[in-house]
Design an enzyme around this catalytic site. Structure first.
Site, PDB file in Angstrom:
ATOM      1  N   THR A 133       0.825  -1.209   0.000  1.00 55.76           N
ATOM      2  CA  THR A 133       0.000   0.000   0.000  1.00 55.76           C
ATOM      3  C   THR A 133       0.863   1.265   0.000  1.00 55.76           C
ATOM      4  O   THR A 133       2.009   1.251   0.460  1.00 55.76           O
ATOM      5  CB  THR A 133      -0.899  -0.009   1.266  1.00 55.76           C
ATOM      6  OG1 THR A 133      -1.436   1.288   1.473  1.00 55.76           O
ATOM      7  CG2 THR A 133      -0.108  -0.365   2.517  1.00 55.76           C
ATOM      8  N   ASP A 134       0.277   2.367  -0.459  1.00 51.18           N
ATOM      9  CA  ASP A 134       0.976   3.657  -0.390  1.00 51.18           C
ATOM     10  C   ASP A 134       1.042   4.186   1.043  1.00 51.18           C
ATOM     11  O   ASP A 134       1.789   5.127   1.319  1.00 51.18           O
ATOM     12  CB  ASP A 134       0.303   4.696  -1.308  1.00 51.18           C
ATOM     13  CG  ASP A 134      -1.147   4.994  -0.969  1.00 51.18           C
ATOM     14  OD1 ASP A 134      -1.714   4.363  -0.057  1.00 51.18           O
ATOM     15  OD2 ASP A 134      -1.729   5.896  -1.631  1.00 51.18           O
ATOM     16  N   GLU A 135       0.267   3.572   1.956  1.00 48.36           N
ATOM     17  CA  GLU A 135       0.207   4.120   3.321  1.00 48.36           C
ATOM     18  C   GLU A 135       1.528   3.959   4.068  1.00 48.36           C
ATOM     19  O   GLU A 135       1.760   4.629   5.070  1.00 48.36           O
ATOM     20  CB  GLU A 135      -0.952   3.483   4.103  1.00 48.36           C
ATOM     21  CG  GLU A 135      -2.263   3.641   3.350  1.00 48.36           C
ATOM     22  CD  GLU A 135      -3.519   3.382   4.160  1.00 48.36           C
ATOM     23  OE1 GLU A 135      -3.466   3.464   5.393  1.00 48.36           O
ATOM     24  OE2 GLU A 135      -4.556   3.118   3.533  1.00 48.36           O
ATOM     25  N   TYR A 159      -1.824  -0.455  11.021  1.00 47.67           N
ATOM     26  CA  TYR A 159      -1.941  -1.128   9.717  1.00 47.67           C
ATOM     27  C   TYR A 159      -0.734  -0.801   8.833  1.00 47.67           C
ATOM     28  O   TYR A 159      -0.050  -1.705   8.334  1.00 47.67           O
ATOM     29  CB  TYR A 159      -3.241  -0.698   9.009  1.00 47.67           C
ATOM     30  CG  TYR A 159      -3.252  -1.030   7.529  1.00 47.67           C
ATOM     31  CD1 TYR A 159      -3.226  -2.355   7.084  1.00 47.67           C
ATOM     32  CD2 TYR A 159      -3.281  -0.015   6.559  1.00 47.67           C
ATOM     33  CE1 TYR A 159      -3.228  -2.662   5.728  1.00 47.67           C
ATOM     34  CE2 TYR A 159      -3.282  -0.319   5.203  1.00 47.67           C
ATOM     35  CZ  TYR A 159      -3.262  -1.644   4.786  1.00 47.67           C
ATOM     36  OH  TYR A 159      -3.248  -1.938   3.449  1.00 47.67           O
ATOM     37  N   LYS A 163       2.309  -3.209   7.376  1.00 43.29           N
ATOM     38  CA  LYS A 163       2.600  -3.385   5.940  1.00 43.29           C
ATOM     39  C   LYS A 163       4.037  -2.944   5.640  1.00 43.29           C
ATOM     40  O   LYS A 163       4.738  -3.561   4.835  1.00 43.29           O
ATOM     41  CB  LYS A 163       1.600  -2.597   5.081  1.00 43.29           C
ATOM     42  CG  LYS A 163       0.189  -3.125   5.095  1.00 43.29           C
ATOM     43  CD  LYS A 163       0.032  -4.535   4.522  1.00 43.29           C
ATOM     44  CE  LYS A 163       0.221  -4.602   3.016  1.00 43.29           C
ATOM     45  NZ  LYS A 163      -0.118  -5.955   2.493  1.00 43.29           N
TER      46      LYS A 163
END
Ligand code: NAD
Ligand code: TYD
Length: 353
Positions: A133-135, A159, A163
């Site tokens: 993810t970009d997060e 989260y 990741k």
């Protein structure tokens, strides 16, 4: 040939499996633990299709992964399985560490042993594709340039931290052991089979039920939104031609503030399913902000375009219209998710097998 997919009963994974088998006869072995987010009804159209083998199991189960790799000899492992909802990670981070960190570690170790034992073309063709993810990059200032693949990792939620940890493991298994990995970091997806705990499906489902549309904080947080089918085509492109050990950012060139997204959804519903009680936007309700809420994500997707010629096929206008139409046409799917009866599918479908 065979792909081993993890998390293929979730939102993106099931879209990927359906897309894949819509375009190729290559078999998919689909390993999924069927947490609350896994829904085999997403894959109902594949019932009886010998190209799809569903395995109910956990990515932290090393013996199971070893057995699947030995039995099916996949040419690639495409790893979607994760706990994926930021709000849930705030309430209970443990499951995120277990699945996202320990699960990825388990898969990497099993893949490493398997890959080491392969020979010749089978060994050189093998890929471990990690879907991320970009997060992991953290939050951007309003005028900062979009995330490139070299942006520092600054995860802010349990989260995104889990990741980020998994991305680092994948990187290290390549660097240290030479495992042929590919990592993709994608922005917010939307589309069919999206579990209605996430912004877009929650707004559609709540609006249709006449319930409040909860907007966190001032609603001016910005995300980049990509239609899920475009994420699937990007993964296919990276799997086919991505350079081993490289990271590719995937995005829709579509930054939007949450409140604008909610208003667009309301406008489409006003057009497609008008409510006699008045415009759906009347249901918008500002609620307390999410703790640690990232203000802005934006993806610079030029690398994947330059190297692999990938660009999204959908604009936000076409993708969101399709999505709203899909939810209107699949009231049964929504009802099963809301009643929890989708979770009975496993016993209904597999008890007698
Ligand atoms: P999801 O929550 O809809 O689905 C996750 C799937 O993984 C479910 O089917 C669940 O049953 C399965 N799963 C969970 N724990 C498992 C375990 N221990 N063993 C086996 N299976 C398990 O998630 P999603 O939105 O489809 O996201 C898929 C992947 O894409 C995740 O890795 C996520 O981080 C990443 N991603 C998501 C988005 C997004 O907008 N949704 C954006 C970028 C990246
Ligand atoms: P979400 O779909 O949970 O994805 P993520 O947090 O991974 O980006 O949320 C998207 C944005 O919408 C995020 O800024 C939080 C916000 N949001 C709301 O304002 N209200 C809601 O009810 C939800 C679920 C999210």
């Amino acid at each position: 040939m065979t792909l081993l997919v993890t998390g293929g009963a979730g939102f993106i994974g099931s879209n990927f499996v359906l897309d894949w088998l819509g375009q190729s006869d290559e078999r998919v072995v689909n390993l999924d633990a069927l947490t609350y987010a896994g829904n085999l009804q997403n894959l109902a159209s594949l019932q009886g299709d010998a190209r799809h083998v569903f395995v109910h199991g956990d990515i932290t189960d090393r013996a199971l992964i070893d057995r699947l790799l030995a039995e099916h000899r996949p040419r690639a492992l495409v790893h979607f399985a994760a706990e994926s909802h930021v709000d849930r990670s705030i309430h209970g981070p443990g499951a995120f560490m277990k699945t996202n960190v320990e699960g990825t570690f388990t898969l990497l170790e099993a893949a490493r042993a398997h890959w080491n034992a392969l020979q010749g073309d089978e060994q050189s063709a093998f890929r471990f594709h990690h879907v991320s993810t970009d997060e992991v990059y953290g939050s951007l200032a309003p005028d900062a340039p979009a995330f490139t693949e070299t942006h520092p990792y600054e995860p802010n939620s349990p989260y995104s931290a889990s990741k980020a940890a998994s991305d680092h493991l994948v990187r290290a298994w390549h660097h240290t052991y030479g495992l042929p990995v590919l990592t993709t970091n994608c922005s917010n997806n939307y589309g069919p089979y999206h579990f209605p705990e996430k912004l877009i499906p929650l707004m559609i489902v709540n609006a249709l039920a006449g319930k409040p549309l909860p907007v966190y904080g001032d609603g001016r947080q910005i995300r980049d939104w990509l239609y899920v089918g475009d994420h699937c085509s990007a993964i296919r492109a990276v799997l086919a031609g991505g350079r081993v050990g490289e990271v590719y950012n995937i995005g829709g060139w579509n930054e939007q503030a949450n409140i604008d997204i909610v208003n667009i959804v309301c406008g489409l519903l006003d057009e497609l399913r008008p409510d006699p009680a008045g415009p759906y936007a009347r249901l918008i309700t500002y609620v307390k902000d999410r703790p640690g809420h990232d203000r802005r994500y934006a993806i610079d997707a030029r690398k994947i375009e330059r190297e692999l010629g990938w660009r999204p096929a959908e604009t936000f206008a076409t993708g969101i219209r399709k999505t709203v139409q899909w939810y209107l046409a699949h009231a049964d799917w929504v009802a099963n998710v809301q009643s929890g009866s989708y979770r009975d599918w496993l016993s209904q479908n597999y008890a007698a097998r």
